[in-house]
Design a protein around this motif. Structure first.
Motif, mmCIF file in Angstrom:
data_model
loop_
_atom_site.group_PDB
_atom_site.id
_atom_site.type_symbol
_atom_site.label_atom_id
_atom_site.label_comp_id
_atom_site.label_asym_id
_atom_site.label_seq_id
_atom_site.Cartn_x
_atom_site.Cartn_y
_atom_site.Cartn_z
ATOM 1 N N GLU A 183 -2.212 -6.643 1.829
ATOM 2 C CA GLU A 183 -3.474 -6.431 1.110
ATOM 3 C C GLU A 183 -4.518 -5.814 2.040
ATOM 4 N N ASP A 184 -4.609 -6.313 3.269
ATOM 5 C CA ASP A 184 -5.564 -5.761 4.241
ATOM 6 C C ASP A 184 -5.283 -4.288 4.537
ATOM 7 N N PHE A 185 -3.997 -3.918 4.588
ATOM 8 C CA PHE A 185 -3.625 -2.516 4.800
ATOM 9 C C PHE A 185 -4.276 -1.634 3.738
ATOM 10 N N PHE A 186 -4.170 -2.038 2.486
ATOM 11 C CA PHE A 186 -4.759 -1.246 1.405
ATOM 12 C C PHE A 186 -6.282 -1.273 1.436
ATOM 13 N N LYS A 187 -6.851 -2.409 1.780
ATOM 14 C CA LYS A 187 -8.314 -2.492 1.880
ATOM 15 C C LYS A 187 -8.836 -1.523 2.934
ATOM 16 N N GLU A 188 -8.123 -1.421 4.051
ATOM 17 C CA GLU A 188 -8.534 -0.495 5.113
ATOM 18 C C GLU A 188 -8.450 0.955 4.655
ATOM 19 N N GLU A 189 -7.633 1.241 3.643
ATOM 20 C CA GLU A 189 -7.516 2.585 3.074
ATOM 21 C C GLU A 189 -8.464 2.761 1.879
ATOM 22 N N ASN A 190 -9.371 1.813 1.704
ATOM 23 C CA ASN A 190 -10.383 1.833 0.636
ATOM 24 C C ASN A 190 -9.807 1.741 -0.774
ATOM 25 N N PHE A 191 -8.748 0.962 -0.919
ATOM 26 C CA PHE A 191 -8.194 0.686 -2.235
ATOM 27 C C PHE A 191 -8.838 -0.585 -2.777
ATOM 28 N N LYS A 192 -8.936 -0.672 -4.090
ATOM 29 C CA LYS A 192 -9.301 -1.917 -4.744
ATOM 30 C C LYS A 192 -8.024 -2.743 -4.782
ATOM 31 N N THR A 193 -8.088 -3.990 -4.382
ATOM 32 C CA THR A 193 -6.875 -4.802 -4.298
ATOM 33 C C THR A 193 -7.026 -6.114 -5.050
ATOM 34 N N GLN A 194 -5.878 -6.693 -5.329
ATOM 35 C CA GLN A 194 -5.829 -8.059 -5.829
ATOM 36 C C GLN A 194 -4.522 -8.670 -5.357
ATOM 37 N N ILE A 195 -4.570 -9.973 -5.128
ATOM 38 C CA ILE A 195 -3.380 -10.661 -4.630
ATOM 39 C C ILE A 195 -3.257 -11.997 -5.342
ATOM 40 N N LEU A 196 -2.037 -12.372 -5.620
ATOM 41 C CA LEU A 196 -1.750 -13.661 -6.227
ATOM 42 C C LEU A 196 -0.640 -14.304 -5.408
ATOM 43 N N LEU B 75 1.593 7.524 2.015
ATOM 44 C CA LEU B 75 1.059 6.164 1.987
ATOM 45 C C LEU B 75 2.192 5.149 2.024
ATOM 46 N N GLU B 76 3.229 5.401 1.246
ATOM 47 C CA GLU B 76 4.377 4.503 1.245
ATOM 48 C C GLU B 76 4.994 4.416 2.642
ATOM 49 N N HIS B 77 5.163 5.568 3.283
ATOM 50 C CA HIS B 77 5.733 5.614 4.627
ATOM 51 C C HIS B 77 4.883 4.802 5.611
ATOM 52 N N HIS B 78 3.578 4.966 5.544
ATOM 53 C CA HIS B 78 2.685 4.234 6.448
ATOM 54 C C HIS B 78 2.727 2.728 6.181
ATOM 55 N N LEU B 79 2.804 2.361 4.914
ATOM 56 C CA LEU B 79 2.873 0.939 4.599
ATOM 57 C C LEU B 79 4.161 0.330 5.130
ATOM 58 N N TRP B 80 5.299 1.006 4.919
ATOM 59 C CA TRP B 80 6.564 0.468 5.435
ATOM 60 C C TRP B 80 6.523 0.368 6.961
ATOM 61 N N HIS B 81 5.970 1.366 7.613
ATOM 62 C CA HIS B 81 5.860 1.324 9.072
ATOM 63 C C HIS B 81 4.998 0.131 9.498
ATOM 64 N N TYR B 82 3.902 -0.080 8.817
ATOM 65 C CA TYR B 82 3.008 -1.202 9.120
ATOM 66 C C TYR B 82 3.734 -2.533 8.948
#
Length: 131
Positions: free
Chosen positions: A23-36, A114-121
């Motif tokens: 979730e933090d990864f997406f927040k740093e990319e300025n995405f609106k997020t939600q987590i459950l 974005l997918e590639h960066h997320l998997w790398h992260y």
């Protein structure tokens, strides 16, 4: 391809912290997020406005599920409808029938970078045992 998935065996990872890190990864990319956070794992969604939101059919969002135990878990990532009020019952299909619930979006529209960066992260977090 409707979603991508990776499985991890023999890694000692706190599933809840891993989901929070995603979730933090997406927040740093300025995405609106939600987590459950659920007993069996976690459900994370991220979406962005503007052109990117149009590409994902306005209601679409990156949807990630993390499921399993600290020593054996899997992560699925795809695009599905933004779940306005996520609850365990509303996200259960993403854990049990992912092929039916992730949207089929042509590969050319999928944000490969974005997918590639997320998997790398995620790989870095898991391999270094940061979580």
């Amino acid at each position: 391809m409707k979603y991508t998935m990776r499985e991890y065996i023999g890694k000692s990872v706190n599933i809840s912290k891993l989901a929070d890190a995603i979730e933090d990864f997406f927040k740093e990319e300025n995405f609106k997020t939600q987590i459950l956070h659920l007993q069996r794992g976690a459900f994370i969604q991220a979406r962005k406005g503007g052109v990117f939101r149009s590409i994902l059919a306005r209601e679409g969002a990156f949807t990630i599920t993390v499921e399993g135990t600290p020593l054996a878990f899997r992560i699925r990532m795809g695009v599905s409808k933004w779940n306005q009020f996520p609850s365990e019952s509303s996200v259960e299909p993403l854990f049990s029938k992912p092929m039916l619930t992730y949207d089929d979006i042509p590969e050319s529209l999928w944000s490969y970078e974005l997918e590639h960066h997320l998997w790398h992260y995620v790989e870095t977090q898991v391999e270094l045992g940061i979580l």
